[in-house]
Write an enzyme that holds these catalytic residues in place. Structure first.
Site, PDB file in Angstrom:
ATOM      1  N   GLY A  14       6.562   3.871   0.059  1.00 33.14           N
ATOM      2  CA  GLY A  14       5.333   4.092   0.814  1.00 33.14           C
ATOM      3  C   GLY A  14       5.425   3.553   2.229  1.00 33.14           C
ATOM      4  CE  LYS A 126     -11.422   0.411   0.769  1.00 33.03           C
ATOM      5  NZ  LYS A 126     -10.767  -0.033   2.018  1.00 33.03           N
ATOM      6  CE1 TYR A 134      -6.531  -0.230  -4.358  1.00 34.58           C
ATOM      7  CE2 TYR A 134      -8.027  -0.293  -2.488  1.00 34.58           C
ATOM      8  CZ  TYR A 134      -6.779  -0.507  -3.024  1.00 34.58           C
ATOM      9  OH  TYR A 134      -5.770  -1.016  -2.248  1.00 34.58           O
TER      10      TYR A 134
END
Length: 328
Positions: A14, A126, A134
């Site tokens: 990624g 988050k 998530y």
């Protein structure tokens, strides 16, 4: 700390993994193992880097047996693999649970079994007082990582929490540029929405700092500048040179917040100011070495750290984009 070390990076193909490996290679590691599910991404990455110190292993962090085999003779693990998109995790919570929670526990157990020296878990803003699935899975991941330091002493586990990194896969920058190019219209979730932002090279440098200076059991919180998404969009529109670009507001999606938190009010009670770049959240549980390392540092003087405060103006946003290489 990386010279002659064997390093495993989960989710290494990624955006974070690319930049992490790019900055690791000059520091003379013995081997870097890229562990991920995507064959095509691994082949492309292997060709792009063309470095014999890179080893590619196909595997899923949900597969504990494969992960344990990949961790043999490894010194350091960077755990990047996760399902990260809020809407995907809201719509498929079972899959997010298996990857972000069960997968993280598999990383912990594989590292302990192989006597890995240190594991770095990359978390997100988050996870602070989470409002979506998530964030909840990443908050549980943080708890698992911190607790892993209590069940043994050979492997040290550390969390690093940050906000949005510019230019990652699915980043709003790429989306805005595409929308400007193809539709001359930029979609904004909410005109008041704010987020923490950082460039990828800067984020990796801070990750290295936490890697070197951590004891184990703490959560390093990267201090990041904030901006309104609409201001970011306006700067990108202005820099594009495309005339007549409009903005349309389409509303907050399930699980999204208008403002993000890097630090919750509850966490601030056990958080110290490490330096100008980091806060450190200390666990309520007593973990060896933490009090000696951080006991004399001052606590934070605020309740929560929200993206709605200390916003960058458009010139500061332009400077951030320039540092990230997003302005031509």
């Amino acid at each position: 700390m990386f010279k002659d070390q064997v390093i495993l990076v989960t989710g290494g193909t990624g955006s974070w993994g690319h930049e992490l490996i790019r900055q690791l290679l000059p520091q003379q590691p013995k081997e870097i193992i890229v562990y991920s599910r995507g064959e095509a991404a691994q082949v492309a990455m292997s060709r792009a880097f063309d470095d014999k110190r890179l080893t590619f292993r196909i595997g899923d962090i949900r597969d504990k047996e494969a992960l344990t085999a990949a961790c043999r003779h490894v010194d350091i693990v960077y755990h990047l693999a996760a399902l990260k998109h809020v809407p995907v995790c809201e719509e498929q919570p079972g899959e997010a649970l298996k990857t972000n929670v069960v997968g993280t526990q598999n990383v912990i157990e594989a590292a302990i079994e192989n006597k890995v020296k240190k594991v770095l878990y990359i978390s997100t803003d988050k996870a602070a007082n989470p409002s979506n699935f998530y964030g909840m899975t990443k908050a549980i991941g943080e708890k698992l990582i911190v607790y892993a330091n209590l069940i043994q002493e050979e492997t040290r586990f550390v969390c690093v929490r940050g906000g949005n990194v510019l230019g990652t896969n699915g980043s709003v920058i790429h989306l805005f540029k595409q929308q400007i190019r193809e539709r001359r219209q930029v979609s904004i979730t909410d005109m008041e929405m704010t987020r923490f932002f950082f460039t990828m090279p800067e984020a990796i440098q801070l990750l290295f700092k936490a890697s070197r200076e951590s004891v184990g059991g703490e959560i390093f919180v990267m201090l990041m500048p904030t901006c309104r998404i609409v201001d970011l969009a306006q700067v990108i529109i202005e820099e594009s040179g495309v005339p007549g670009v409009s903005m349309v507001e389409f509303g907050v999606r399930p699980g999204e917040r208008i403002h993000e938190l890097l630090l919750s009010e509850y966490e601030s009670r056990t958080t110290v100011v490490y330096d100008d770049e980091y806060l450190v959240i200390l666990p309520a549980l007593e973990i060896a070495g933490l009090q000696e390392r951080y006991g004399d540092l001052p606590g934070v003087t605020f309740g929560e750290l929200s993206s709605e405060h200390h916003l960058m103006d458009k010139e500061a946003i332009r400077g951030l984009l320039a540092r990230g290489g997003f302005l031509s």
